[in-house]
Design an enzyme around this catalytic site. Structure first.
Site, mmCIF file in Angstrom:
data_model
loop_
_atom_site.group_PDB
_atom_site.id
_atom_site.type_symbol
_atom_site.label_atom_id
_atom_site.label_comp_id
_atom_site.label_asym_id
_atom_site.label_seq_id
_atom_site.Cartn_x
_atom_site.Cartn_y
_atom_site.Cartn_z
ATOM 1 N N ASP A 105 0.845 -1.205 0.000
ATOM 2 C CA ASP A 105 0.000 0.000 0.000
ATOM 3 C C ASP A 105 0.880 1.255 0.000
ATOM 4 O O ASP A 105 0.367 2.374 -0.119
ATOM 5 C CB ASP A 105 -1.017 -0.006 1.141
ATOM 6 C CG ASP A 105 -0.395 -0.097 2.518
ATOM 7 O OD1 ASP A 105 0.845 -0.232 2.612
ATOM 8 O OD2 ASP A 105 -1.149 -0.039 3.517
ATOM 9 N N SER A 106 2.210 1.054 0.038
ATOM 10 C CA SER A 106 3.136 2.171 -0.190
ATOM 11 C C SER A 106 2.925 2.751 -1.585
ATOM 12 O O SER A 106 3.412 3.841 -1.882
ATOM 13 C CB SER A 106 4.586 1.700 -0.021
ATOM 14 O OG SER A 106 4.830 0.543 -0.795
ATOM 15 N N ASP A 159 -0.980 -6.039 -0.224
ATOM 16 C CA ASP A 159 -1.386 -5.411 1.036
ATOM 17 C C ASP A 159 -2.888 -5.226 1.082
ATOM 18 O O ASP A 159 -3.490 -4.693 0.128
ATOM 19 C CB ASP A 159 -0.735 -4.032 1.169
ATOM 20 C CG ASP A 159 0.506 -4.057 2.031
ATOM 21 O OD1 ASP A 159 0.663 -4.996 2.833
ATOM 22 O OD2 ASP A 159 1.321 -3.134 1.896
ATOM 23 N N LYS A 189 -1.213 -9.299 2.888
ATOM 24 C CA LYS A 189 -0.498 -8.856 4.085
ATOM 25 C C LYS A 189 -1.394 -7.885 4.846
ATOM 26 O O LYS A 189 -2.082 -7.071 4.233
ATOM 27 C CB LYS A 189 0.824 -8.187 3.709
ATOM 28 C CG LYS A 189 1.595 -7.620 4.910
ATOM 29 C CD LYS A 189 3.036 -7.309 4.581
ATOM 30 C CE LYS A 189 3.248 -6.010 3.860
ATOM 31 N NZ LYS A 189 2.789 -4.814 4.577
ATOM 32 N N GLU A 214 -1.594 -5.483 8.749
ATOM 33 C CA GLU A 214 -0.807 -4.917 9.834
ATOM 34 C C GLU A 214 -1.493 -5.163 11.179
ATOM 35 O O GLU A 214 -2.721 -5.094 11.266
ATOM 36 C CB GLU A 214 -0.631 -3.403 9.620
ATOM 37 C CG GLU A 214 0.099 -3.064 8.331
ATOM 38 C CD GLU A 214 0.279 -1.566 8.115
ATOM 39 O OE1 GLU A 214 -0.123 -0.770 8.996
ATOM 40 O OE2 GLU A 214 0.823 -1.195 7.062
ATOM 41 N N GLU A 239 9.022 -4.060 10.711
ATOM 42 C CA GLU A 239 9.460 -2.768 10.156
ATOM 43 C C GLU A 239 9.965 -1.854 11.264
ATOM 44 O O GLU A 239 9.277 -1.633 12.268
ATOM 45 C CB GLU A 239 8.291 -2.101 9.396
ATOM 46 C CG GLU A 239 8.712 -0.760 8.797
ATOM 47 C CD GLU A 239 7.751 -0.217 7.745
ATOM 48 O OE1 GLU A 239 6.784 -0.928 7.371
ATOM 49 O OE2 GLU A 239 7.980 0.923 7.297
HETATM 50 O O1 KIV Z 1 3.618 -1.168 1.641
HETATM 51 C C1 KIV Z 1 4.802 -1.509 1.724
HETATM 52 O O2 KIV Z 1 5.660 -1.152 0.888
HETATM 53 C C2 KIV Z 1 5.193 -2.325 2.858
HETATM 54 C C3 KIV Z 1 6.652 -2.599 3.036
HETATM 55 C C4 KIV Z 1 7.296 -1.407 3.621
HETATM 56 C C5 KIV Z 1 6.885 -3.805 3.863
HETATM 57 O O3 KIV Z 1 4.370 -2.735 3.617
#
Ligand code: KIV
Length: 300
Positions: free
Chosen positions: A59-60, A98, A127, A129, A196
């Site tokens: 989600d970055s 994500d 993924k 959190e 992280e």
């Molecule tokens: O969204 C992302 O890029 C991440 C990484 C920093 C692990 O979750």
């Protein structure tokens, strides 16, 4: 399966075979896992041709591609759009997507439905959190046959609760809590856990405590694998980066220099050349009364 000099098997991705969730799990304590983010077909191809094990559609994307200030802005539809683009590159790497903020916080049923959207877009796993509080959702996803990667420490979706992007687990109680959270989500069924921005010693404690691979970003070298954002790794951004980022390329600077050279060539009449132009056949050129090599004969 081929073996490396140290007797460990060669990772599937390096042999051009697909990486699976069980293959990732089997790397606990073995050859470190290599994960990198990708958000579209070109970045997926770069990562895959380099032989990474896991491609994370993070989600970055909100920050590094879409220009938002935080990751809270992206939706399941946004993520599915980028997952599909990555999947169309047909990577051998495992594609993990994500789950964005609020897509797994309301109910387990909602989480399964949203995760299924990402799986149908091309992800093999999702993924999310958070620690112990996520256990019911992790169990529901695993029950629905959706593999789950956890993410602890600095969790960008908690930016407002954590008071910014700060190193986590620096006090003894916070470090112990991280070990406890990691154990809880591994027990609930996570097949790997991202750590992280935590001190190296804390990452080592967590890695020793859980039976699944840990994948660090700003968590030191003692994890079972590492992940970086591809824009950071390639130097596609030249903004000040956190200390854990190592730049392996200078694509932003290379890109600016290349576009500036193109602009100079266009303005000076050096681009395009005749060789970079299409030409009429001699008969058609003659019928039109133009020379076959004339720039006036250029066609689309
Ligand atoms: O969204 C992302 O890029 C991440 C990484 C920093 C692990 O979750």
């Amino acid at each position: 399966m081929a073996q490396r000099n140290d007797g460990r098997p060669v990772p599937a991705a390096q042999e051009g075979r697909p990486t699976t969730v069980p293959a990732v799990q089997a790397r606990k304590g073995g050859t470190p896992l290599v994960m990198v983010t990708a958000y579209d077909a070109p970045t997926a191809r770069i990562a895959d041709e380099a032989g990474v094990d896991i491609v994370l559609v993070g989600d970055s994307v909100a920050m590094v591609v879409l220009g938002y200030d935080d990751t809270l802005q992206v939706t399941v539809a946004d993520m599915a759009h980028h997952v599909a683009a990555v999947a169309r590159a047909r990577p051998q790497a495992l594609v993990v997507a994500d789950l964005p903020w609020l897509s797994y916080h309301l109910s387990a049923e909602d989480a399964v439905r949203n995760a299924a959207t990402l799986v149908r877009a091309g992800a093999a796993a999702v993924k999310l959190e958070g620690g112990r509080v996520r256990v019911p959702v992790i169990r529901a996803l695993v029950d629905a046959q959706i593999p789950v990667m956890g993410h602890l420490g600095l969790t960008p979706q908690s930016v407002h609760v954590q008071g910014g992007y700060r190193v986590q687990g620096q006090q003894a109680d916070a470090a112990a809590a991280l070990v406890d959270e990691a154990t809880a989500i591994a027990d609930a069924g996570c097949f790997a856990v991202v750590l992280e921005c935590v001190p190296r010693d804390v990452a080592r404690l967590v890695t020793a405590a859980v039976p699944v691979p840990t994948i660090g970003i700003g968590a030191g070298p003692d994890c079972d694998g590492q992940v970086l954002v591809i824009h950071d790794l390639l130097g596609l951004e030249d903004r000040i980066a956190p200390k854990f980022v190592r730049r392996y390329g200078t694509l932003k600077a290379d890109g600016v220099a290349a576009v500036a050279a193109y602009a100079d060539d266009v303005r000076a009449g050096r681009f395009p050349s005749d060789a970079e132009s299409y030409h009429l056949s001699e008969e058609v050129a003659a019928a039109l009364g133009v020379g076959p090599r004339s720039s006036a004969t250029r066609t689309a």
